[in-house]
Write an enzyme that holds these catalytic residues in place. Structure first.
Site, short mmCIF file in Angstrom:
data_model
loop_
_atom_site.label_atom_id
_atom_site.label_comp_id
_atom_site.label_asym_id
_atom_site.label_seq_id
_atom_site.Cartn_x
_atom_site.Cartn_y
_atom_site.Cartn_z
CB SER A 77 -0.86 0.11 1.36
OG SER A 77 -0.13 0.46 2.55
CE LYS A 78 -1.75 6.56 -3.05
NZ LYS A 78 -3.36 6.40 -2.85
NE ARG A 79 0.30 0.56 5.86
CZ ARG A 79 1.09 -0.49 6.00
NH1 ARG A 79 2.06 -0.47 6.96
NH2 ARG A 79 0.60 -1.70 5.82
#
Ligand code: GLU
Length: 460
Positions: free
Chosen positions: A238-240
């Protein structure tokens, strides 16, 4: 039976690397089987869907070289199928009625004050119309039958779901739009999809869809749920973890072939690492893809990209660079007036870099005279250094036979007091290219050519 695979993105954002991998595997499978690959835009969620997302997804698929074979229009080039257009054609209505008529679905009337509270379930179409014309909220809900749902998944094996874990589900919203789980069943059936290949995040939707196939008396397609892509910490990517959109990797300077090469390694085990998947269609096997999640490695995709950048022809590299630059750095497009020079520049610049973006940074000082930063300018100051540069310029000027070897020989003999070769080379890099980090110095000087080298030193 003809193999027909679809890719069915919802246009609610950029194409994600996971989506691109699903599309790639489906495409490879369809191509190998000489079947069809279909693109269907699932845009029934009108609040979250946008034309911009659709356009960018299509753009990214084209960039990945994944083409599709048909569309609603005759002839081609084909646009994708769009569920909103199919709604207008009344396609889903036919099957909504069928499900209601055969008792598999019902109309639900909601409380005027509480939009979540069903006050009545019924199956009269006329009554539904009356309520709707009185401004009341009516949905169509699918009745989850008792029992269990079984299916075989190509990646995960035999699956079993207890239907009691599901609740009746809305298949037509009060605004008249079909929901995903229903529209996908109608479309996959009508489009004669033989293999539903999609991400594992849809696994729990499959039993619900199968119940609908059964209620409509339709044959099931094969299902394959591709394991998720994880980040380095083994949680879903994910964007993390960093950027995850295809668009990001494009703008970062990853070449399309390298991108799909890397994606294919996330599940497909091949006996080589650097290849063009589009040229390996014959060795692709959907049935032997890994059934374990793959871990996305940002370093590895860059490494693969670097390998492609060095492996392809310089002309090919320049084409890729221009395509990248036209979106990311249009001023670089004017570097190509003298094609022989640009080819020589790009050939030496590609040796040390892994993205088109950094390639551009390495190449730029060969085409534009970039002033050194203040700190570097300091290094060029002082009588000693100036004398050294002038004598270097003289040696260059009197070099009759301009070859890389002779430039190298000349550089081997240079010296200045107690400065190391490394320090002298740095002086030359800054003097000629304005940078401390450049491609190999001999090659750079050779490629710049006598005239540019002399002019650049004279300008200091
Ligand atoms: N539209 C769904 C999505 O983008 C995919 C549906 C499917 O492949 O069945 O997640």
């Amino acid at each position: 039976m003809e193999v027909r695979v679809r890719f069915a993105p919802s246009p609610t954002g950029f194409l994600h690397v996971g989506g691109a991998r699903t599309a790639l595997f489906g495409w490879l499978f369809a191509r190998k089987a000489k079947g069809k690959f279909v693109l269907r835009i699932e845009d029934t969620d009108t609040e979250r869907s946008s034309k911009e997302s659709e356009d960018s997804i299509i753009e990214d698929l084209k960039w990945c070289k994944l083409d599709w074979d048909e569309g609603p229009d005759v002839g081609g080039p084909y646009g994708p199928y769009r569920q909103t257009e199919r709604i207008e054609k009344g396609i889903y209505d036919i099957y909504v009625r069928e499900l209601i008529n055969n008792g598999s679905a019902y109309y639900a009337l909601y409380d005027e004050g509480n939009a979540k509270e069903i006050v009545k379930k019924f199956n009269s179409h006329d009554e539904a119309n009356d309520h709707r014309s009185n401004g009341r909220s009516v949905t169509v809900n699918f009745k989850i039958p008792a029992g269990k749902t079984y299916f075989h998944d190509i990646a995960k094996g035999d699956m079993e779901f207890d239907n009691s874990t599901f609740e009746d589900m809305v298949i037509v919203k009060s605004n008249g739009f079909p929901t995903y789980n229903f529209a996908v069943v109608v479309d996959d059936h009508l489009m004669k999809i033989s293999h539903v290949v999609r991400g594992e995040d849809h696994l729990t939707n499959t039993p619900k869809q199968i119940m609908m196939y059964k209620s409509l008396g339709w044959e099931l397609p094969e299902f394959m749920h591709i394991p998720l892509i994880l980040g380095p910490d083994r949680t879903p990517l994910s964007k993390r973890h960093g950027a995850t959109s295809v668009n990001y990797f494009r703008s970062y300077g990853i070449i399309n072939v390298a991108f799909i090469n890397y994606l294919s390694l996330l599940g497909w085990s091949v006996n080589e690492e650097v290849f063009n998947p589009l040229e390996k269609i014959e060795s692709f096997d959907l049935y032997s893809l890994s059934n374990k999640p793959a871990v996305f490695d940002y370093k590895k995709i860059e490494w693969i990209n670097g390998q492609h950048m060095r492996k392809m022809s310089v002309e090919g590299l320049i084409d890729n660079f221009k395509a990248w630059a036209s979106l990311q750095n249009p001023s670089a497009l004017k570097w190509f007036d003298d094609l022989d020079y640009s080819k020589a520049v790009f050939d030496i610049c590609r040796q040390k870099v892994n993205t088109l973006k950094v390639l551009g940074e390495f190449a730029r000082p060969f085409f534009e005279e970039i002033p050194a930063d203040e700190e570097s300018k300091e290094i060029l100051k002082g009588e000693e250094v100036e004398k050294f540069l002038l004598s270097f310029k003289d040696k260059i000027q009197s070099l009759d036979d301009w070859s890389a070897e002779n430039v190298e020989k000349l550089l081997r003999d240079i010296s200045l007091n107690n400065l190391s070769r490394k320090e002298l080379f740095q002086i030359l890099r800054i003097a000629l290219l304005g940078q401390k980090v450049t491609p190999g110095l001999f090659e750079s000087i050779y490629v710049l050519g006598k005239k540019r080298v002399v002019e650049r030193i004279e300008k200091i």
